[in-house]
Scaffold this motif. Structure first.
Motif, PDB file in Angstrom:
ATOM      1  N   GLY A  37       0.839  -0.859   0.146  1.00 28.65           N
ATOM      2  CA  GLY A  37       0.123   0.274  -0.172  1.00 28.65           C
ATOM      3  C   GLY A  37       0.770   1.169   0.313  1.00 28.65           C
ATOM      4  N   LEU A  38       1.890   1.308   0.967  1.00 28.53           N
ATOM      5  CA  LEU A  38       2.810   2.040   0.601  1.00 28.53           C
ATOM      6  C   LEU A  38       3.744   1.930  -0.482  1.00 28.53           C
ATOM      7  CD1 LEU A  38       3.806   4.332   2.217  1.00 28.53           C
ATOM      8  CD2 LEU A  38       5.822   2.870   3.460  1.00 28.53           C
ATOM      9  N   LEU A  39       3.720   1.289  -0.616  1.00 36.09           N
ATOM     10  CA  LEU A  39       4.526   1.364  -2.700  1.00 36.09           C
ATOM     11  C   LEU A  39       4.357   2.278  -3.174  1.00 36.09           C
ATOM     12  CD1 LEU A  39       7.451   0.891  -3.729  1.00 36.09           C
ATOM     13  CD2 LEU A  39       6.197  -1.137  -3.762  1.00 36.09           C
ATOM     14  N   VAL A  40       2.584   1.424  -3.708  1.00 35.56           N
ATOM     15  CA  VAL A  40       1.257   2.177  -4.270  1.00 35.56           C
ATOM     16  C   VAL A  40       1.100   3.378  -4.249  1.00 35.56           C
ATOM     17  CG1 VAL A  40      -0.798   2.515  -5.550  1.00 35.56           C
ATOM     18  CG2 VAL A  40       0.339   0.344  -4.541  1.00 35.56           C
ATOM     19  N   GLY A  41       0.857   3.979  -2.391  1.00 35.14           N
ATOM     20  CA  GLY A  41       0.825   5.786  -2.684  1.00 35.14           C
ATOM     21  C   GLY A  41       2.393   6.329  -3.175  1.00 35.14           C
ATOM     22  N   VAL A  43       4.613   5.514  -5.399  1.00 36.15           N
ATOM     23  CA  VAL A  43       4.775   5.260  -6.897  1.00 36.15           C
ATOM     24  C   VAL A  43       3.816   6.229  -8.296  1.00 36.15           C
ATOM     25  CG1 VAL A  43       4.942   3.652  -8.263  1.00 36.15           C
ATOM     26  CG2 VAL A  43       5.671   3.381  -6.733  1.00 36.15           C
ATOM     27  N   MET A  44       2.345   6.406  -7.658  1.00 34.77           N
ATOM     28  CA  MET A  44       1.212   6.842  -8.422  1.00 34.77           C
ATOM     29  C   MET A  44       1.374   8.013  -8.617  1.00 34.77           C
ATOM     30  SD  MET A  44      -0.512   3.452  -9.446  1.00 34.77           S
ATOM     31  CE  MET A  44      -1.487   5.393 -11.028  1.00 34.77           C
ATOM     32  N   PRO A  45       1.991   8.821  -7.438  1.00 28.62           N
ATOM     33  CA  PRO A  45       1.836  10.058  -7.390  1.00 28.62           C
ATOM     34  C   PRO A  45       3.081  10.194  -8.441  1.00 28.62           C
ATOM     35  CG  PRO A  45       1.087   9.764  -5.371  1.00 28.62           C
ATOM     36  CD  PRO A  45       1.837   8.379  -6.022  1.00 28.62           C
ATOM     37  N   ALA A  46       4.441   9.659  -8.479  1.00 31.16           N
ATOM     38  CA  ALA A  46       5.613   9.888  -8.895  1.00 31.16           C
ATOM     39  C   ALA A  46       5.257   9.687 -10.343  1.00 31.16           C
ATOM     40  CB  ALA A  46       7.014   8.980  -8.360  1.00 31.16           C
ATOM     41  N   LEU A  47       4.965   7.965 -11.313  1.00 32.04           N
ATOM     42  CA  LEU A  47       4.180   8.273 -12.226  1.00 32.04           C
ATOM     43  C   LEU A  47       2.939   9.227 -13.132  1.00 32.04           C
ATOM     44  CD1 LEU A  47       4.403   5.991 -14.315  1.00 32.04           C
ATOM     45  CD2 LEU A  47       1.850   4.611 -13.376  1.00 32.04           C
ATOM     46  N   ALA A  48       2.583   9.702 -11.605  1.00 36.56           N
ATOM     47  CA  ALA A  48       1.434  11.082 -12.366  1.00 36.56           C
ATOM     48  C   ALA A  48       2.550  12.158 -12.732  1.00 36.56           C
ATOM     49  CB  ALA A  48       0.387  11.182 -11.925  1.00 36.56           C
ATOM     50  N   ALA A  49       3.374  12.487 -12.019  1.00 39.02           N
ATOM     51  CA  ALA A  49       4.037  13.274 -12.655  1.00 39.02           C
ATOM     52  C   ALA A  49       5.085  13.039 -13.750  1.00 39.02           C
ATOM     53  CB  ALA A  49       5.126  14.048 -11.160  1.00 39.02           C
ATOM     54  N   ALA A  50       5.579  12.181 -13.964  1.00 39.19           N
ATOM     55  CA  ALA A  50       6.023  11.342 -15.519  1.00 39.19           C
ATOM     56  C   ALA A  50       5.680  11.642 -16.613  1.00 39.19           C
ATOM     57  CB  ALA A  50       6.633  10.104 -15.034  1.00 39.19           C
ATOM     58  N   VAL A  51       3.976  11.264 -16.485  1.00 35.86           N
ATOM     59  CA  VAL A  51       3.964  10.910 -17.765  1.00 35.86           C
ATOM     60  C   VAL A  51       2.293  11.561 -17.631  1.00 35.86           C
ATOM     61  CG1 VAL A  51       2.219   9.198 -18.915  1.00 35.86           C
ATOM     62  CG2 VAL A  51       4.383   8.626 -17.879  1.00 35.86           C
ATOM     63  N   PRO A  52       2.581  12.865 -18.173  1.00 37.61           N
ATOM     64  CA  PRO A  52       0.772  14.432 -17.719  1.00 37.61           C
ATOM     65  C   PRO A  52      -0.060  13.055 -18.544  1.00 37.61           C
ATOM     66  CG  PRO A  52       3.871  15.546 -18.793  1.00 37.61           C
ATOM     67  CD  PRO A  52       3.454  13.823 -18.429  1.00 37.61           C
TER      68      PRO A  52
END
Length: 75
Positions: A37-41, A43-52
């Protein structure tokens, strides 16, 4: 495409079973679930920032409700 679908549907869950089983054996079930759960929390914001394009993705529904279609807003 059917071959890709088969690989994803057949292989994805088996790979996840191995990873989750390994994490559960190494750290314990509770720690593995919390860590996932922590990993998803993280990774997802980082992925959203990297792929607009992921942030701009929207699904629009037909007024009749018969079909949904994906659209992307302009960059």
């Amino acid at each position: 495409m059917p071959g890709v679908f088969t690989v994803v549907v057949a292989g994805g869950p088996r790979l996840a079973d191995v990873l989750h089983g390994g994490a559960g054996s190494a750290f314990g079930a509770r720690e593995a679930v919390a860590g996932g759960g922590l990993l998803v929390g993280l990774v997802m914001p980082a992925l959203a920032a990297a792929v607009p394009a992921l942030r701009r993705y929207r699904v629009r529904r037909d007024l009749t409700g018969s079909r949904a279609r994906a659209t992307r807003s302009a960059p």
